[in-house]
Write a protein that holds these residues in place. Structure first.
Motif, short mmCIF file in Angstrom:
data_model
loop_
_atom_site.label_atom_id
_atom_site.label_comp_id
_atom_site.label_asym_id
_atom_site.label_seq_id
_atom_site.Cartn_x
_atom_site.Cartn_y
_atom_site.Cartn_z
N ALA A 22 35.48 71.73 128.92
CA ALA A 22 34.85 70.46 129.28
C ALA A 22 34.64 70.36 130.78
CB ALA A 22 35.73 69.30 128.80
N GLY A 23 35.23 71.30 131.56
CA GLY A 23 35.10 71.28 133.01
C GLY A 23 33.68 71.58 133.46
N ILE A 24 33.50 71.58 134.75
CA ILE A 24 32.17 71.76 135.31
C ILE A 24 32.00 73.19 135.80
CG2 ILE A 24 30.64 70.97 137.13
CD1 ILE A 24 31.51 68.23 136.37
N ASP A 25 31.01 73.87 135.28
CA ASP A 25 30.72 75.25 135.62
C ASP A 25 29.48 75.27 136.51
OD1 ASP A 25 30.26 77.96 135.77
OD2 ASP A 25 29.61 78.15 133.68
N LEU A 26 29.67 75.63 137.77
CA LEU A 26 28.55 75.67 138.71
C LEU A 26 28.09 77.11 138.98
CD1 LEU A 26 29.73 72.97 141.26
CD2 LEU A 26 28.04 72.73 139.43
N SER A 27 28.40 78.03 138.07
CA SER A 27 28.00 79.42 138.29
C SER A 27 26.48 79.59 138.29
CB SER A 27 28.64 80.34 137.25
OG SER A 27 28.22 79.99 135.95
N LYS A 28 25.78 78.66 137.66
CA LYS A 28 24.31 78.63 137.70
C LYS A 28 23.91 77.32 138.35
CE LYS A 28 23.54 81.75 133.98
NZ LYS A 28 23.60 81.92 132.59
N PRO A 29 22.81 77.30 139.12
CA PRO A 29 22.44 76.08 139.84
C PRO A 29 21.99 74.93 138.93
CG PRO A 29 20.78 77.77 140.14
CD PRO A 29 21.89 78.40 139.38
N TYR A 30 22.23 73.73 139.41
CA TYR A 30 21.75 72.50 138.79
C TYR A 30 20.85 71.81 139.80
CZ TYR A 30 25.17 72.46 134.95
OH TYR A 30 25.87 72.74 133.82
N GLY A 31 19.85 71.10 139.32
CA GLY A 31 19.00 70.36 140.24
C GLY A 31 18.12 69.37 139.52
N ASP A 32 17.49 68.52 140.31
CA ASP A 32 16.44 67.68 139.75
C ASP A 32 15.17 68.54 139.76
OD1 ASP A 32 15.59 67.71 142.41
OD2 ASP A 32 15.96 65.58 142.75
N LYS A 33 14.05 67.98 139.43
CA LYS A 33 12.81 68.76 139.32
C LYS A 33 12.54 69.58 140.59
CE LYS A 33 7.82 68.15 138.80
NZ LYS A 33 6.73 67.18 138.63
N TYR A 34 12.57 68.92 141.76
CA TYR A 34 12.24 69.62 143.00
C TYR A 34 13.37 70.50 143.50
CZ TYR A 34 8.07 66.84 142.90
OH TYR A 34 6.88 66.28 142.51
N GLY A 35 14.61 70.13 143.19
CA GLY A 35 15.74 70.98 143.56
C GLY A 35 15.65 72.33 142.88
N CYS A 36 15.33 72.34 141.59
CA CYS A 36 15.22 73.61 140.85
C CYS A 36 14.01 74.42 141.33
CB CYS A 36 15.14 73.35 139.35
SG CYS A 36 16.71 72.83 138.63
N ASP A 68 36.18 72.66 149.82
CA ASP A 68 37.23 72.60 148.81
C ASP A 68 36.69 71.94 147.55
OD1 ASP A 68 39.90 72.95 147.88
OD2 ASP A 68 40.29 70.84 148.24
N LYS A 69 37.12 72.45 146.39
CA LYS A 69 36.76 71.86 145.09
C LYS A 69 38.04 71.68 144.29
CE LYS A 69 33.83 75.27 144.27
NZ LYS A 69 32.86 76.16 143.69
N GLN A 70 38.24 70.49 143.75
CA GLN A 70 39.43 70.20 142.96
C GLN A 70 39.03 69.69 141.59
OE1 GLN A 70 42.74 70.59 143.91
NE2 GLN A 70 41.96 71.59 145.75
N ALA A 71 39.38 70.43 140.54
CA ALA A 71 39.13 69.98 139.17
C ALA A 71 40.08 68.84 138.85
CB ALA A 71 39.32 71.13 138.19
N GLN A 72 39.57 67.80 138.20
CA GLN A 72 40.37 66.64 137.84
C GLN A 72 40.71 66.66 136.36
OE1 GLN A 72 41.18 64.40 140.56
NE2 GLN A 72 40.39 66.28 141.49
N ALA A 73 41.71 65.90 135.97
CA ALA A 73 42.16 65.86 134.58
C ALA A 73 41.06 65.36 133.64
CB ALA A 73 43.39 64.97 134.45
N ASP A 74 40.15 64.53 134.14
CA ASP A 74 39.07 63.99 133.30
C ASP A 74 37.88 64.94 133.18
OD1 ASP A 74 37.87 63.77 135.78
OD2 ASP A 74 37.54 61.61 135.67
N GLY A 75 37.98 66.14 133.76
CA GLY A 75 36.91 67.12 133.68
C GLY A 75 35.94 67.07 134.85
N SER A 76 36.08 66.07 135.72
CA SER A 76 35.20 65.97 136.88
C SER A 76 35.68 66.92 137.97
CB SER A 76 35.16 64.53 137.40
OG SER A 76 36.42 64.14 137.89
N LEU A 77 34.87 67.03 139.01
CA LEU A 77 35.17 67.91 140.13
C LEU A 77 35.03 67.10 141.41
CD1 LEU A 77 35.69 71.00 140.51
CD2 LEU A 77 33.24 71.26 140.78
#
Length: 125
Positions: A22-36, A68-77
């Motif tokens: 349920a955690g967040i995987d940033l191994s591939k990019p995320y973006g809005d239309k113009y970000g991608c 720094d990135k810290q995973a939280q118990a609720d699945g957020s980062l």
């Protein structure tokens, strides 16, 4: 007694696996239309743009490098970053949260430290 311990240990491992899934995987990019569109460099001028990678957050007016990135118990980062804003000297520290969208679990929402939503992003294709 040993069987109970094994069952409890197996349940704990399963819960940990589910939390990671349920955690967040940033191994591939995320973006809005113009970000991608612009993920490989500025290809299209856009007033609004949001691109999220495993190392940085880029908007139309700023670039933030994660420190720094810290995973939280609720699945957020929770992310600490150093940001450079267009037209300003130096870097400023910023803290923001990345979490799954309540409307669409495939999307991520980036929220500033004050709770303001910076944007919603989808995995780039």
């Amino acid at each position: 007694m040993r069987a109970i311990y094994l069952v409890v240990a197996a349940a704990a491992l399963l819960a940990a696996d589910q939390a990671f899934a349920a955690g967040i995987d940033l191994s591939k990019p995320y973006g809005d239309k113009y970000g991608c569109i612009n993920r490989n460099g500025q290809e299209v001028a856009a007033d609004q743009m949001l691109l999220l990678t495993d190392k940085e957050l880029i908007t139309a007016a700023s670039a933030c490098t994660f420190s720094d990135k810290q995973a939280q118990a609720d699945g957020s980062l929770v992310v600490q970053a150093q940001c450079e804003a267009e037209g300003e000297e130096g870097q400023s520290p910023i803290k923001f949260t990345i979490k799954r969208s309540k409307k669409n679990a495939k999307k991520l929402v980036v929220t500033g430290e004050d709770g303001s939503v910076m944007g919603e992003v989808s995995r780039c294709k």
